[in-house]
Design an enzyme around this catalytic site. Structure first.
Site: not given
Lengths: 146, 146
Positions: A72, A79
């Site tokens: 993960s 952003e």
């Protein structure tokens, strides 16, 4: 009436403003070579390269190695974020790219990830993240940017 | 034919398996008290509490303080991830909860975040993250779990 706009729509437009935050690409890749997505050290090289080259701006990132395999990864971007979860046993990658501002870097990152990971099958959804605010004074009030 | 299933569907079912990974809750909150979402130190207390009480399992987390205000947070979970981005100037929170396995902890975390942040307006989308794989031998092949 403007361009077929119904009276209630005009009224709605007066009372509310809509703010389009950005794009959220939600993608599922299948048929990815497990060797690319099994270990943090291998996948991280790919992700770092994609994020850097696509023009996204990383402010922080974390990676987790699942055992016996699977990764993960989450990048906090100026952003918003990019996240990846992998299941090498299925050649499967779950990808999210959520960016505010211009769509271009997110779309570029998506294309580059396909180029790097070479999935045989891709499912992609693109959502607009947006919200509505109530005008306090007039129909000209707008948010001034993110 | 089974329950109105068309012949081509039965054929499809033989050749492919479908694997339902989990749920992805995508939510936008408006009207949140800016004091709760402006600074990492305040928001983190809330998020840590929600993640812990909802039964999700954190393996790693990162937080970023934007100036003059605004927070991004990403939790990598053993179930996938939870991310939050805030724009206190609009009372706005962009939330993602993506979990594999049971839907319950994700839904509980979502409800608890509403309880904690008390938005005046909520937009919620729920996506199924799933993928299809091709059977190599028979129509009984199934993935053995995540």
């Amino acid at each position: 009436m403007v361009g077929g706009e119904l009276p209630y729509q005009k009224n709605l437009r007066k009372k509310w403003w809509m703010f389009e935050l950005g794009i959220h690409i939600i993608a599922d890749f299948l048929g990815v070579d497990p060797r690319k997505i099994a270990r943090v050290e291998d996948l991280r090289v790919i992700l770092d390269r994609v994020v850097y080259k696509s023009g996204l701006h990383v402010v922080s990132s974390i990676f987790h190695q699942f055992e016996p395999h699977g990764v993960s990864a989450a990048y906090i971007l100026s952003e918003s974020h990019l996240s990846v979860h992998t299941w090498p046993e299925y050649g499967y990658v779950a990808l999210d790219i959520f960016t505010c501002g211009s769509d271009e870097p997110a779309l570029r990152a998506f294309d580059m990830l396909i180029e790097e990971l070479k999935p045989t099958h891709v499912e992609r959804k693109m959502l607009r993240r947006e919200f509505y605010g109530k005008n306090k004074n007039s129909d000209t009030q707008k948010p001034s940017g993110v």
